[in-house]
Design an enzyme around this catalytic site. Sequence first.
Site, PDB file in Angstrom:
ATOM      1  N   CYS A   1       0.809  -1.485   0.140  1.00 34.95           N
ATOM      2  CA  CYS A   1       0.322  -0.097  -0.562  1.00 34.95           C
ATOM      3  C   CYS A   1       0.803   0.981  -0.052  1.00 34.95           C
ATOM      4  CB  CYS A   1      -1.030   0.456   1.023  1.00 34.95           C
ATOM      5  SG  CYS A   1      -1.852   1.903   1.494  1.00 34.95           S
TER       6      CYS A   1
ATOM      7  N   CYS B   1       0.206   3.748   2.624  1.00 35.36           N
ATOM      8  CA  CYS B   1       0.763   2.989   4.065  1.00 35.36           C
ATOM      9  C   CYS B   1       2.149   3.846   4.161  1.00 35.36           C
ATOM     10  CB  CYS B   1       0.350   1.397   4.477  1.00 35.36           C
ATOM     11  SG  CYS B   1      -1.212   1.031   3.745  1.00 35.36           S
TER      12      CYS B   1
END
Length: 122
Positions: A30, A33
């Site tokens: 991600c 993230c």
Amino acid sequence: MATVDITKETFNDVTTSDGITLVDFWAAWCGPCRQFAPVYEKASERHEDIVFAKVDTEAERELAGAMQITSIPTLMAIRDGVVLYAEPGALPEHALEDLISQVRALDMDEVTRQAAEQAETG
């Protein structure tokens, strides 16, 4: 304080203790993230009285499902075992600091009283 990795086995122990716990639900693939990770880590070094936890949603799919995580990163703020905030999105540093300030400022006796009233009427 550095961040701590939590699993479905340790989640309740970490999040139901007294004080403030922030939980970052993330995955290695991600992009947002990965952008949020250094912001989160830096905050963990500034606020040593707060538990900064991380849940790898790929490794902990059952826990992510139980917590109804549908988008990552999702940040959860918990104080004295009460979930006060759970929203997806990578926060910039100033927004994370603002969230921490708001969680610190809450009167938890009032929060508990309001939750009890809602449970009675709901």
